[in-house]
Design a protein around this motif. Structure first.
Motif, PDB file in Angstrom:
ATOM      1  N   ALA A 137       0.776  -0.819  -0.268  1.00 24.86           N
ATOM      2  CA  ALA A 137       0.103  -0.393   0.125  1.00 24.86           C
ATOM      3  C   ALA A 137       0.551   1.388  -0.273  1.00 24.86           C
ATOM      4  N   GLU A 138       0.237   2.126  -0.999  1.00 22.67           N
ATOM      5  CA  GLU A 138       1.669   3.648  -1.311  1.00 22.67           C
ATOM      6  C   GLU A 138       0.440   4.585  -1.035  1.00 22.67           C
ATOM      7  N   ARG A 139       1.059   5.946  -0.668  1.00 24.18           N
ATOM      8  CA  ARG A 139       0.816   7.037  -0.565  1.00 24.18           C
ATOM      9  C   ARG A 139      -0.963   7.136  -1.494  1.00 24.18           C
ATOM     10  N   ASN A 140      -1.374   6.986  -2.619  1.00 27.01           N
ATOM     11  CA  ASN A 140      -2.271   6.745  -3.578  1.00 27.01           C
ATOM     12  C   ASN A 140      -2.596   5.576  -4.312  1.00 27.01           C
ATOM     13  N   ARG A 141      -1.842   3.832  -4.108  1.00 30.31           N
ATOM     14  CA  ARG A 141      -1.620   3.442  -4.715  1.00 30.31           C
ATOM     15  C   ARG A 141      -1.715   2.098  -4.160  1.00 30.31           C
ATOM     16  N   VAL A 163      -5.106  -1.033  -7.631  1.00 30.28           N
ATOM     17  CA  VAL A 163      -5.479  -0.108  -7.008  1.00 30.28           C
ATOM     18  C   VAL A 163      -4.633   1.323  -8.314  1.00 30.28           C
ATOM     19  N   PRO A 164      -5.416   1.498  -9.400  1.00 34.20           N
ATOM     20  CA  PRO A 164      -3.950   2.458  -9.963  1.00 34.20           C
ATOM     21  C   PRO A 164      -3.716   3.023  -9.300  1.00 34.20           C
ATOM     22  N   GLN A 165      -2.163   3.987  -9.501  1.00 36.35           N
ATOM     23  CA  GLN A 165      -1.877   5.092  -9.218  1.00 36.35           C
ATOM     24  C   GLN A 165      -3.635   5.766  -9.045  1.00 36.35           C
ATOM     25  N   GLY A 166      -3.539   7.038  -8.582  1.00 29.89           N
ATOM     26  CA  GLY A 166      -4.266   8.446  -7.996  1.00 29.89           C
ATOM     27  C   GLY A 166      -5.383   7.771  -8.016  1.00 29.89           C
TER      28      GLY A 166
END
Length: 412
Positions: A137-141, A163-166
């Motif tokens: 899990a990243e900031r927005n992906r 869950v693609p970037q953004g």
């Protein structure tokens, strides 16, 4: 596996667009990227001896000992691969590290960056499914890496943006604050992802949006990213959660409101018994302490109070239920959690590992387990972040201040 194949197919379709392919698009088509080298971390660096000296001052219950396991830059949340061959370690920067103990002496001998052909953005949260899929899990992906336990040896790995970037949160809500996501796989085989809200106290104009998308909460989705829903409401910034091994209930830590003084509000460990429960933010700053911003207002929701109140501003982060057999019986199904340590307090507190015991009725009590990372001058020698269990029943503790991972074991 069908979820993997469908996700890879979708990635390949995206990769068919005109123009130069990104590395992620190439990997989606099982192509090489040209990346050749890993970054390796020297495990015999001078810092190792300094850390070992600090560990000599850590106090533990009788029979336990703590040792340096690995030097890992910015070490945050951890996930041990199902077969125990490699530990994956997230960071709040742009690296995920793979940590190996090839000679099985319970000290890491190789630490290198995972998937160096890819770019990461705050890849804090890492989790493994029992059948070998790594989720980050990243900031927005949200990314999925099949068979990462074995493919990590190569700079190129299979990488699937579930869950693609953004699209994890609205792009306009991206922030530098409270963006360390945590992901765990529940007993229902779904992904549970924490989404800290970026404010100290969420403003009224944001509440409807945040409730809709799950910011300031914990969301749940299938392992391929489908059927996303908000599972938990009223969270300020949870950076640790796990599931009770007997009841399957979700328990999680929450970092509470700053700027209210040294001793309020308390931190929290929460027990969630069903989907949709609300845990009080922004009307409550921690425990039963009302926030200044919402003081005097009627609370429009039914609030579940914390199972455990912790000392104010200790920054309770990662946690795991202990299911191993190495430690004495009283620790079975207890929570081991990390207190990162305070910034918003006159006298620092925290920087320790806590243990929470839970009785048959779900009542919980918390006490220090490993402490001593604040020296006599009130300065930090370490700041624990997360706790993970090894297959032998020992536990690992990450520390993003000392850039290290410690191993705590027990013998009679």
């Amino acid at each position: 596996m069908k979820h993997l194949l469908s996700a890879v197919a979708a990635t390949a379709l995206l990769a068919g667009s005109a123009g130069a392919q990104t590395n992620l698009e190439k990997l989606g088509q099982f192509k090489v990227t040209g990346t050749k080298e890993h970054t390796f971390i020297d495990q015999n660096a001078p810092a190792a001896d300094s850390i070992r000296r600090v560990l000599e001052g850590i106090t533990l219950p009788e029979g336990f000992k703590i040792e340096l396991y690995a030097l890992v830059p910015d070490a945050r949340h951890m996930a041990m691969a199902p077969q125990g061959t490699v530990l994956f370690v997230g960071t709040k920067k742009d690296k995920v590290w793979s940590v190996m103990d090839r000679d099985r002496d319970r000290v890491a001998d190789e630490v290198k960056d995972f998937a160096p052909s890819l770019e990461f953005d705050v890849p804090n949260g890492v989790a493994f499914s029992k059948d070998g899929f790594l989720f980050i899990a990243e900031r927005n992906r949200m990314m999925m890496y099949p068979a990462a336990e074995f493919f990590h040896e190569s700079p190129d790995v299979v990488a699937v943006p579930i869950v693609p970037q953004g699209t994890l949160i609205p792009v306009e809500e991206e922030s530098f604050n409270h963006t360390a996501r945590v992901v765990k796989i529940g007993p229902d085989d779904k992904l549970y992802v924490s989404l800290g809200q970026p404010f100290n106290v969420a403003p009224p104009e944001k509440l409807d949006l945040y409730n809709e998308v799950g910011i300031g909460g914990i969301i749940r989705m299938n392992r391929d990213g489908s059927d996303r829903e908000v599972y938990t409401y009223g969270v300020r910034n949870s950076v640790g959660h796990d599931f009770h091994p007997v009841t399957g209930e979700l328990w999680w830590t929450d970092n509470q409101v700053d700027g209210m003084g040294d001793d309020i509000p308390p931190g929290e460990i929460n027990r969630q018994t069903e989907m949709g429960q609300h845990f009080g933010h922004p009307w409550y700053g921690g425990g039963s302490t009302r926030t200044n911003e919402y003081a005097g207002q009627e609370v429009p929701v039914d609030v579940v109070m914390p199972a455990v109140e912790t000392v104010a501003h200790a920054a309770d982060l990662g946690m795991t239920f202990y299911t191993g057999n190495m430690f004495p019986a009283k620790y079975k199904n207890a929570i081991f959690s990390a207190q990162h340590g305070s910034w918003n307090r006159t006298t620092p507190i925290g920087a320790r590992v806590m243990v929470t015991f839970i009785d048959e009725e779900g009542n919980a009590t918390i006490e220090p387990f490993a402490e001593g990372w604040i020296d006599e001058n009130g300065e930090y020698d370490g700041r624990p972040v997360d706790v993970a269990m090894m297959r032998d029943g020992s536990i690992l503790v990450s520390d993003d201040f000392a850039n290290a991972i410690y191993r705590i074991s027990y013998s009679e």
